[in-house]
Design a protein around this motif. Structure first.
Motif: not given
Length: 425
Positions: A44-48, A334-337
């Motif tokens: 998930x992090x890699x995609x973001x 960035x909002x998601x993170x």
């Protein structure tokens, strides 16, 4: 609305599905690749990360391409990357292909938003953008539950294989339905980057980051809230997440219509409603019915903000819209993170599973405050209707002195009948 919006919506549907379905198939991926679920969460992090890096980078590289060519190129990268991910032999290559799949995300939505707005015209710009984003929200209603079910029955590779097929359909639809829109002759990387010198562009990106961050703070931890607080069976969570996706769809359409008719009042209302709904969720989470209704409202109020801010940032960017439209998608991720990170800190701090909703409400209030500040800045920047008088007043010059100088520079007077019509300044 132009039929070309259907092609853009199909592409958005595929992108939305690949972004969010990962949360539903993490156990299958972890088991198949021999890693833990937290380690699988790195996909998930890699995609973001790919989205954040790719949005400005690919838009800059393709700044001279026609927008249709840009859309086809981005969807081609998306389709190939998802197909390769479906055949990943190990976690390392899988991480690389997920990163590559995220790269075209922001650039596709950036170019697509400009195309949609241009085709629809200024009076229906936000509505047209919301129609494209309808594919993204429908992905949470249909794509994510369907992809999760497919992964549970036939393995996660089947899920991403189908995502790649959606990409092929989107490619064909864009090639057939989207008309060619050449970039203006003065389009350049310097011109696109010049839009970021405008404070209103940064205001808009900050509003997206904090406003949508509030919604993600809640939605990131909604599954354990529904099972451990509301008392739902784990098998019901997929259906409830579809309810949240339905709320996102309604909010996206409603936000597009409000943005065209009542831009700032609509944004004020959406931010305020999001803060109120998130605070209410801390109470309604104890009730099954209350939690379900509030979950729908969280999805709705969160995604009302998206088309409003997409239209606003395009307006503030002037002619250089491609880069800032892509940057909105970076801000979205960035909002998601930020939302997920701060919500997780609240839970880890011992404040309970519903505490991310309080964090989200605070973020929404920050977004509302930034919206008000942006509006005040707009009013202060309104041009004065009589700048010459203003300059004279500021410098302390006497009007007679100004007139005298003008008289010295003026040409000899002509008879009234020979005088040319005055040319507006």
């Amino acid at each position: 609305m132009p039929i070309a919006l259907l092609a853009l919506a199909i592409g958005a549907f595929g992108i939305g599905t690949t972004e969010f379905v990962m949360m539903g198939v993490l156990p299958e991926i972890a088991s198949d690749l021999g890693i833990s679920i937290p380690a699988a969460g790195n996909f998930i992090t890699a995609y973001a990360l790919g989205v954040v890096v790719g949005a400005p980078l690919l838009t800059a590289v393709a700044v001279r391409l026609s927008r249709k060519t840009m859309l086809l190129a981005m969807m081609g990268v998306f389709t190939l990357s998802n197909a390769l991910f479906a055949f990943s032999p190990n976690p390392t290559t899988g991480m690389l292909f997920r990163f590559l799949a995220g790269l075209p995300h922001g650039a596709f939505f950036g170019a697509g938003a400009v195309v949609a707005a241009t085709l629809a015209g200024p009076k229906r710009r936000a509505k047209a953008v919301s129609m494209m984003f309808l594919g993204l929200t429908l992905a949470n209603v249909i794509g994510v539950p369907g992809g999760t079910f497919l992964g549970q029955q036939f393995g996660w590779r089947a899920t991403f294989g189908v995502v790649a097929l959606i990409g092929v359909v989107a490619l064909a639809a864009i090639a057939k339905l989207v008309p060619h829109q050449h970039q203006t002759t003065n389009t350049s990387l310097r011109g696109e980057l010049g839009a970021f010198r405008k404070p209103q562009v940064w205001f808009a990106l900050a509003i997206v980051t904090f406003g949508l961050g509030g919604g993600f703070a809640s939605l990131s931890y909604v599954s354990p809230v529904l099972t451990d607080v509301s008392g739902y069976d784990p098998t019901s969570v997929t259906l409830l997440l579809s309810l949240a996706g339905l709320g996102m769809t309604v909010g996206n359409v409603l936000g597009g219509r409000l943005a065209d008719r009542f831009p700032l009042p609509g944004l004020y209302g959406a931010m305020t409603a999001l803060a109120v709904v998130l605070l209410a969720f801390t109470v309604t989470a104890d009730s099954k019915i209350g939690a379900a209704v509030t979950l729908f409202l969280v999805g709705m109020t969160s995604f009302m903000v998206g088309p409003m801010m997409q239209a606003r940032i395009m307006e503030k960017a002037g002619g250089a819209q491609s880069m800032v439209s892509a940057a909105v998608q970076s801000a979205f991720n960035i909002a998601n993170s930020i939302g997920a990170y701060l919500g997780g800190l609240a839970i880890a701090g011992g404040f309970g599973l519903v505490s991310p909703n309080v964090v989200g409400a605070v973020l929404a209030v920050v977004g509302l405050t930034l919206t008000i500040a942006s509006s005040i800045y707009d009013r202060k920047r309104t041009p004065d209707p009589a700048p010459v008088v203003e300059i004279g007043a500021e410098t302390g010059e006497d009007d007679s002195t100004v007139d005298a100088v003008d008289a010295v520079d003026a040409e000899p007077a002509l008879p009234a009948q020979d005088r040319p019509e005055p040319v507006p300044a």
